[in-house]
Structure formats: C-alpha cells, structure tokens
Scaffold this motif. Structure first.
Motif, PDB file in Angstrom:
ATOM      1  N   LYS A  26      35.721  30.061  30.327  1.00 53.55           N
ATOM      2  CA  LYS A  26      37.016  29.990  31.011  1.00 53.55           C
ATOM      3  C   LYS A  26      37.363  28.561  31.442  1.00 53.55           C
ATOM      4  N   ALA A  27      36.337  27.765  31.762  1.00 50.53           N
ATOM      5  CA  ALA A  27      36.564  26.379  32.190  1.00 50.53           C
ATOM      6  C   ALA A  27      36.506  25.405  31.006  1.00 50.53           C
ATOM      7  N   ARG A  28      36.286  25.961  29.814  1.00 55.96           N
ATOM      8  CA  ARG A  28      36.168  25.156  28.588  1.00 55.96           C
ATOM      9  C   ARG A  28      35.044  24.121  28.685  1.00 55.96           C
ATOM     10  N   LEU A  29      33.893  24.613  29.119  1.00 56.43           N
ATOM     11  CA  LEU A  29      32.694  23.785  29.232  1.00 56.43           C
ATOM     12  C   LEU A  29      31.558  24.485  28.490  1.00 56.43           C
ATOM     13  N   GLY A  30      30.458  23.791  28.299  1.00 55.89           N
ATOM     14  CA  GLY A  30      29.292  24.414  27.692  1.00 55.89           C
ATOM     15  C   GLY A  30      28.494  25.191  28.737  1.00 55.89           C
ATOM     16  N   THR A  48      36.840  18.209  36.432  1.00 53.33           N
ATOM     17  CA  THR A  48      36.038  19.406  36.161  1.00 53.33           C
ATOM     18  C   THR A  48      35.904  20.258  37.413  1.00 53.33           C
ATOM     19  N   ILE A  49      35.757  19.630  38.558  1.00 55.76           N
ATOM     20  CA  ILE A  49      35.693  20.374  39.820  1.00 55.76           C
ATOM     21  C   ILE A  49      36.990  21.156  40.017  1.00 55.76           C
ATOM     22  N   THR A  54      39.812  26.322  39.965  1.00 54.58           N
ATOM     23  CA  THR A  54      40.908  27.154  39.470  1.00 54.58           C
ATOM     24  C   THR A  54      40.363  28.447  38.859  1.00 54.58           C
ATOM     25  N   VAL A  55      39.352  28.320  38.014  1.00 57.96           N
ATOM     26  CA  VAL A  55      38.765  29.496  37.361  1.00 57.96           C
ATOM     27  C   VAL A  55      38.164  30.443  38.407  1.00 57.96           C
ATOM     28  N   PRO A  59      39.455  26.942  46.733  1.00 59.05           N
ATOM     29  CA  PRO A  59      39.854  25.535  46.878  1.00 59.05           C
ATOM     30  C   PRO A  59      38.706  24.609  46.448  1.00 59.05           C
ATOM     31  N   ALA A  60      39.041  23.502  45.821  1.00 61.17           N
ATOM     32  CA  ALA A  60      38.020  22.542  45.388  1.00 61.17           C
ATOM     33  C   ALA A  60      37.151  22.109  46.569  1.00 61.17           C
TER      34      ALA A  60
END
Length: 74
Positions: A26-30, A48-49, A54-55, A59-60
């Motif tokens: 969902k975050a488009r990461l590995g 990225t944070i 968001t995913v 809140p960040a």
C-alpha cells in the motif's frame, strides 16, 4: 517520552491488522524495507513517513518523535 519510530510503526500496523507485506504494498515499498523500519535498523525519510502515516491513517507526528526527526536531519 514517546515510543521510538519502529515501535510506533509496528503498533499502528498491527492495530490495522495489516501484515508487513500489505503495508509495504500500500505504501509502495519493499517488505524488507518495512522489516528494517520495524527492527529499528532504518528510519525512513520524511516523504516515506508521510506515506506510511497516510496508509495507516495516523498523523505523522504519531509515528516519529521530534527527537528522532532532529537526529535524522543532523
């Protein structure tokens, strides 16, 4: 004192009943990247944070403490 990023990330991921693989997708990461974040081996960049927050729909500022952000930027 706020929990470290890796603890917060895992906490919120588990709270959403998400696997590391699902969060990574969902975050488009590995998946290994998520694994390293949760193991405390790596702290993501600001973009990225924001993606992770968001995913996870938090809140960040719930993921990363001001102290960690200051260390990352120095």
């Amino acid at each position: 004192m706020m929990a470290a990023f890796h603890q917060q990330l895992k906490h919120y991921r588990e709270q959403k009943n998400m696997s590391q693989e699902e969060l990574a997708f969902k975050a488009r990461l590995g998946r290994q990247t998520i694994e390293k974040y949760e193991a405390g081996e790596k702290i993501p960049d600001t973009q990225t944070i924001l993606k992770l927050s968001t995913v996870l729909d938090v809140p960040a500022s719930e993921l990363i403490s001001k102290e960690e952000l200051a260390r990352k930027q120095s």
